[in-house]
Enzyme design. Sequence first.
Site, PDB file in Angstrom:
ATOM      1  CG  HIS A  65      -3.765   9.191   1.374  1.00 56.13           C
ATOM      2  ND1 HIS A  65      -4.577   8.434   0.586  1.00 56.13           N
ATOM      3  CD2 HIS A  65      -3.920   8.738   2.468  1.00 56.13           C
ATOM      4  CE1 HIS A  65      -5.367   7.463   1.153  1.00 56.13           C
ATOM      5  NE2 HIS A  65      -4.678   7.662   2.489  1.00 56.13           N
ATOM      6  CG  ASP A  81      -3.062   4.653   0.613  1.00 53.75           C
ATOM      7  OD1 ASP A  81      -2.977   4.524  -0.694  1.00 53.75           O
ATOM      8  OD2 ASP A  81      -3.991   4.033   1.249  1.00 53.75           O
ATOM      9  CD  GLU A 105      -7.129  -0.417   1.256  1.00 50.11           C
ATOM     10  OE1 GLU A 105      -7.257   0.536   1.840  1.00 50.11           O
ATOM     11  OE2 GLU A 105      -6.191  -1.203   1.578  1.00 50.11           O
ATOM     12  CG  HIS A 149      -5.639  -1.958   9.408  1.00 48.59           C
ATOM     13  ND1 HIS A 149      -5.045  -1.164  10.117  1.00 48.59           N
ATOM     14  CD2 HIS A 149      -6.319  -1.281   8.497  1.00 48.59           C
ATOM     15  CE1 HIS A 149      -5.411   0.102   9.911  1.00 48.59           C
ATOM     16  NE2 HIS A 149      -6.264   0.002   8.769  1.00 48.59           N
ATOM     17  N   GLY A 167       1.058  -1.468   4.361  1.00 48.97           N
ATOM     18  CA  GLY A 167       1.408   0.047   4.002  1.00 48.97           C
ATOM     19  C   GLY A 167       2.265   0.603   5.092  1.00 48.97           C
ATOM     20  CG  HIS A 168       2.082   3.065   9.360  1.00 47.34           C
ATOM     21  ND1 HIS A 168       2.115   4.445   9.137  1.00 47.34           N
ATOM     22  CD2 HIS A 168       2.763   2.948  10.451  1.00 47.34           C
ATOM     23  CE1 HIS A 168       2.644   5.059  10.172  1.00 47.34           C
ATOM     24  NE2 HIS A 168       3.120   4.102  11.136  1.00 47.34           N
ATOM     25  NE  ARG A 193      -9.607   8.292   4.408  1.00 49.26           N
ATOM     26  CZ  ARG A 193      -9.691   7.188   5.255  1.00 49.26           C
ATOM     27  NH1 ARG A 193      -8.853   6.259   5.626  1.00 49.26           N
ATOM     28  NH2 ARG A 193     -10.740   7.432   6.182  1.00 49.26           N
ATOM     29  CG  ASN A 245      -1.804   1.065   1.325  1.00 50.15           C
ATOM     30  OD1 ASN A 245      -1.347   2.111   1.027  1.00 50.15           O
ATOM     31  ND2 ASN A 245      -2.989   0.827   1.789  1.00 50.15           N
ATOM     32  CG  HIS A 296      -8.502   4.049   1.155  1.00 50.28           C
ATOM     33  ND1 HIS A 296      -8.626   3.600   2.357  1.00 50.28           N
ATOM     34  CD2 HIS A 296      -9.615   4.361   0.585  1.00 50.28           C
ATOM     35  CE1 HIS A 296      -9.868   4.166   2.734  1.00 50.28           C
ATOM     36  NE2 HIS A 296     -10.741   4.109   1.760  1.00 50.28           N
ATOM     37  NE  ARG A 344       7.599  21.587   2.936  1.00 59.11           N
ATOM     38  CZ  ARG A 344       8.560  21.764   2.687  1.00 59.11           C
ATOM     39  NH1 ARG A 344       9.408  21.795   1.558  1.00 59.11           N
ATOM     40  NH2 ARG A 344       9.460  21.964   3.854  1.00 59.11           N
ATOM     41  CB  THR A 371      -5.769   4.459   9.420  1.00 61.36           C
ATOM     42  OG1 THR A 371      -5.632   3.354   8.595  1.00 61.36           O
ATOM     43  CG2 THR A 371      -5.660   3.794  10.870  1.00 61.36           C
TER      44      THR A 371
HETATM   45  N1  PXP Z   1      -6.177  -3.045   4.491  1.00 69.21           N
HETATM   46  C1  PXP Z   1      -7.126  -2.102   4.465  1.00 69.21           C
HETATM   47  C2  PXP Z   1      -8.529  -2.444   4.063  1.00 69.21           C
HETATM   48  C3  PXP Z   1      -6.443  -0.891   5.049  1.00 69.21           C
HETATM   49  O1  PXP Z   1      -7.681   0.230   4.822  1.00 69.21           O
HETATM   50  C4  PXP Z   1      -5.328  -0.546   5.061  1.00 69.21           C
HETATM   51  C5  PXP Z   1      -4.839   0.943   5.518  1.00 69.21           C
HETATM   52  O2  PXP Z   1      -5.321   1.680   4.401  1.00 69.21           O
HETATM   53  C6  PXP Z   1      -4.643  -1.589   5.098  1.00 69.21           C
HETATM   54  C7  PXP Z   1      -4.749  -2.771   4.815  1.00 69.21           C
HETATM   55  C8  PXP Z   1      -3.000  -1.329   5.313  1.00 69.21           C
HETATM   56  O3  PXP Z   1      -2.862  -1.148   6.794  1.00 69.21           O
HETATM   57  P1  PXP Z   1      -1.431  -0.686   7.093  1.00 69.21           P
HETATM   58  O4  PXP Z   1      -1.050   0.731   6.653  1.00 69.21           O
HETATM   59  O5  PXP Z   1      -1.457  -0.550   8.727  1.00 69.21           O
HETATM   60  O6  PXP Z   1      -0.257  -1.711   6.714  1.00 69.21           O
END
Ligand code: PXP
Length: 238
Positions: free
Chosen positions: A50, A9, A70, A191, A213-214, A45, A7, A43, A18, A100
């Site tokens: 983002h 994002d 997403e 997640h 992602g994060h 949104r 991910n 994602h 910025r 999130t």
């Molecule tokens: N899956 C879904 C449905 C999410 O909404 C997210 C966050 O955008 C992720 C996975 C990824 O989560 P993380 O950024 O904590 O890895």
Amino acid sequence: MIRLSVNVDKVATLRQSRGGDEPDPVAAAVMCENAGADGITVHLRGDRRHIQERDVRLLREVVHTELNLEMAATEEMLRFALEVRPDQCTLVPERTEELTTEDGLDVLAVREELPGYIRRLKEAGIRVSIFSRLDPEQIEAAAEVGADRVELFTGPYAHARPGEEQEREFGRLLEAAELAGKLGLGLNAGHDLNLRNLPRVATLPGLLEVSIGHALISYAVFVGLERAVKEYLRALGR
Ligand code: PXP
């Protein structure tokens, strides 16, 4: 083989802070794919905090693996998805105030509207996954409304205290994974996954894909995207 969808994002979050064009999530996606990632997730949104529509269109041109979009199950997003045609759409709940996504979708609350919505995506050749709560009724409802897959919400497991609480949360993931398998649903998970909790999550029966992602992007700030992706692949036993 469990596929790793990265991910990107957070790369766009940095760019938006910025208002310019760096760092570019599309360039990040190319680097992730070159390092062995099996897919790219974004994602889009409602508040466009983002990822922007242009990013998704460019990613559709550039991503050679799989593009997972997403999105909230709104008419606006349906029109966009039908135009851009990602490989997979993951339906998620969305609240403007949240930092999130905070929970899986309450499929029971939208069980009347979802079958038609999902059918239109599937008719366009798009695989549909539902970011799901772990309760059995929610997984059963995901199958009833016609989803191809469920993405299990791994946040509670990731945040559980080691010991009893963590075992209980892993047990819930395991039961949800087994039920999804019995119902013929494909299985994704995501997640709050990181290098510490990923190896155990990777033991879930039937797991096809994780979306991360994060933690991966945060780690890449120190070691670079290529090494981060490779270490996550290794944590998946690849
Ligand atoms: N899956 C879904 C449905 C999410 O909404 C997210 C966050 O955008 C992720 C996975 C990824 O989560 P993380 O950024 O904590 O890895």
